[in-house]
Design an enzyme around this catalytic site. Structure first.
Site, PDB file in Angstrom:
ATOM      1  N   TYR A 246       0.792  -1.235   0.000  1.00 50.37           N
ATOM      2  CA  TYR A 246       0.000   0.000   0.000  1.00 50.37           C
ATOM      3  C   TYR A 246       0.825   1.287   0.000  1.00 50.37           C
ATOM      4  CZ  TYR A 246      -3.459  -3.519   1.346  1.00 50.37           C
ATOM      5  OH  TYR A 246      -4.258  -4.630   1.365  1.00 50.37           O
TER       6      TYR A 246
ATOM      7  N   HIS B   1      -7.374   0.475  -6.842  1.00 51.05           N
ATOM      8  CA  HIS B   1      -6.716  -0.263  -5.754  1.00 51.05           C
ATOM      9  C   HIS B   1      -5.238   0.055  -5.780  1.00 51.05           C
ATOM     10  CE1 HIS B   1     -10.390  -2.376  -5.035  1.00 51.05           C
ATOM     11  NE2 HIS B   1     -10.489  -2.567  -6.345  1.00 51.05           N
TER      12      HIS B   1
HETATM   13  C1  DQA Z   1      -7.163  -2.454  -1.535  1.00 51.28           C
HETATM   14  C2  DQA Z   1      -7.087  -3.957  -1.790  1.00 51.28           C
HETATM   15  C3  DQA Z   1      -8.064  -4.713  -0.920  1.00 51.28           C
HETATM   16  O1  DQA Z   1      -7.963  -6.121  -1.176  1.00 51.28           O
HETATM   17  C4  DQA Z   1      -7.730  -4.478   0.540  1.00 51.28           C
HETATM   18  O2  DQA Z   1      -8.664  -5.161   1.364  1.00 51.28           O
HETATM   19  C5  DQA Z   1      -7.617  -3.053   0.905  1.00 51.28           C
HETATM   20  C6  DQA Z   1      -7.035  -2.119  -0.057  1.00 51.28           C
HETATM   21  C7  DQA Z   1      -6.063  -1.693  -2.288  1.00 51.28           C
HETATM   22  O3  DQA Z   1      -6.147  -0.468  -2.342  1.00 51.28           O
HETATM   23  O4  DQA Z   1      -5.106  -2.297  -2.768  1.00 51.28           O
HETATM   24  O5  DQA Z   1      -7.960  -2.645   2.017  1.00 51.28           O
HETATM   25  O6  DQA Z   1      -8.423  -1.987  -2.012  1.00 51.28           O
END
Ligand code: DQA
Length: 144
Positions: A21, A98
């Protein structure tokens, strides 16, 4: 006005796995989004909640003012049909973002229940995914 909706656990950015992230906090990401929007002559309005009902309420409410929607629902992406149904009644262009590449992670993350009700999906580009979403929306709004 572009609605930028971040869902569950995204308020914890900066403390979550940086390999997936990145290192930006949510406030830093939103500051970046506001700047990227302004550079494109767009105005963004950011919102985050950990409560699914509040997220749905916000989707309903932005029908009154948003000309485009960017959303990262976090883990709700993978199972929240109520969010999917709310998005279906939003007529403006919608982009799913994402930070991580959900297609390259655990099996349960590979499926997005909102993918068929958004107009575009961006995954695995980190914070720049939000910038790409703004670019995509700007084109979509201009050519509508
Ligand atoms: C997310 C990916 C999701 O699987 C995860 O649960 C998140 C963040 C991303 O930004 O990569 O909380 O949406």
């Amino acid at each position: 006005m572009i609605a930028v909706l971040n869902g569950v656990n995204l308020n914890m950015l900066g403390q979550r796995d940086p390999a997936q992230y990145g290192t930006l906090t949510l406030t830093e990401l939103e500051t970046q989004v506001y700047a990227w929007a302004a550079e494109r002559s767009l105005t963004a309005r950011c919102f985050q909640t950990n409560h699914e009902g509040a997220f749905v309420d916000h989707i309903h409410e932005c029908r009154g003012w948003a000309s485009g929607v960017i959303l990262n629902p976090g883990a709700w992406t993978h199972y929240a049909y109520a969010i999917r149904d709310a998005l279906e009644i939003v007529a403006v262009p919608k982009v799913e973002v994402h930070l991580s590449d959900i297609a390259a992670r655990e099996e349960w993350r590979r499926h997005s229940v909102i993918a068929d009700v958004v107009d575009h999906s961006i995954s695995g580009r980190g914070a720049e995914g939000y910038r790409d979403a703004l670019d995509w929306l700007r084109e979509a709004i201009a050519s509508a």
